[in-house]
Enzyme design. Structure first.
Site, PDB file in Angstrom:
ATOM      1  CB  CYS A 163      -0.004  -4.639   1.490  1.00 37.45           C
ATOM      2  SG  CYS A 163       0.516  -2.919   1.666  1.00 37.45           S
ATOM      3  CG  ASN A 222       4.204   0.456  -0.402  1.00 41.38           C
ATOM      4  OD1 ASN A 222       4.972   1.125  -1.082  1.00 41.38           O
ATOM      5  ND2 ASN A 222       4.642  -0.282   0.581  1.00 41.38           N
ATOM      6  CB  CYS A 249      -1.483  -0.282   6.445  1.00 41.42           C
ATOM      7  SG  CYS A 249      -2.565   1.168   6.392  1.00 41.42           S
ATOM      8  NE  ARG A 250      -2.630  -5.088   4.393  1.00 42.07           N
ATOM      9  CZ  ARG A 250      -3.425  -5.659   3.507  1.00 42.07           C
ATOM     10  NH1 ARG A 250      -3.866  -6.885   3.714  1.00 42.07           N
ATOM     11  NH2 ARG A 250      -3.768  -5.010   2.403  1.00 42.07           N
ATOM     12  CB  SER A 251       3.880  -3.934   2.102  1.00 48.11           C
ATOM     13  OG  SER A 251       3.494  -2.730   1.500  1.00 48.11           O
ATOM     14  CG  ASP A 277      -6.766  -3.522   4.398  1.00 45.82           C
ATOM     15  OD1 ASP A 277      -6.225  -2.653   5.108  1.00 45.82           O
ATOM     16  OD2 ASP A 277      -7.201  -3.296   3.261  1.00 45.82           O
TER      17      ASP A 277
END
Ligand code: 4NP
Length: 162
Positions: A9, A12, A14-16, A127
């Site tokens: 993401c 690195n 939150c999402r990934s 995001d």
């Protein structure tokens, strides 16, 4: 040699890392930890060395995933030789990765949500960084669905069995 999977993401945090922890849990539950290696990184360097965002940790913790041990790192040149699957959270991430991707990259580069079944209308994980709590739960919903599909794909494509 394990199949090596990298989630990417922007930050690195939150999402990934959420994808990292959720997919690692799926892999372990399937008894495939020796066969599938999982990592995550960001295209940006702002948060290098930081643990995941508290809101991501909280939302993931409510579903039984632990993120606290993860630390952000930036996408590196040798990731293209180390990883078989490089999976982006949104199209901006994908474009940034493509710009750094060497012509001889032998793996698969794409959007993580292509593995959802059924596929959502948008193949992007939004995001959540500047939004509210619901955005973090939405990330988990999408990531859990894609993780299930990705595991099926790897088992079928690579003939994995626990
Ligand atoms: P991520 O979220 O890409 O899912 O880790 C973000 C984290 C930090 C920032 C943006 C997105 N930031 O602008 O610092």
């Amino acid at each position: 040699m394990p199949v090596n999977v990298l989630f990417v993401c922007l930050g690195n945090i939150c999402r990934s890392p959420t994808a990292h922890a959720v997919f690692e849990q799926r892999v372990a539950a399937a008894g495939l930890a020796e066969h599938i290696y999982v990592d995550s990184c960001g295209t940006g360097d702002w948060h290098v060395g930081s643990p995941p965002d508290n809101r991501s940790q909280q939302a993931a913790g409510e579903r039984g995933y632990r993120l606290a041990h993860l630390r952000a790192r930036q996408l590196a040149g040798d990731d293209f030789s180390r990883f078989d699957y490089i999976l982006a959270m949104d199209r901006q991430n994908l474009g940034d990765i493509q710009q750094r991707c060497p012509a001889d990259f032998a793996g698969r580069l794409g959007l993580f949500l292509q593995y959802c079944d059924p596929q959502p209308v948008s193949l992007e994980v939004p995001d959540p960084y500047y939004g509210g709590e619901r955005g973090f739960a939405r990330v988990l919903d999408l990531v859990e669905s894609a993780a299930d599909g990705l595991l099926l794909e790897l088992v079928e494509h690579h003939g994995l069995a626990s």
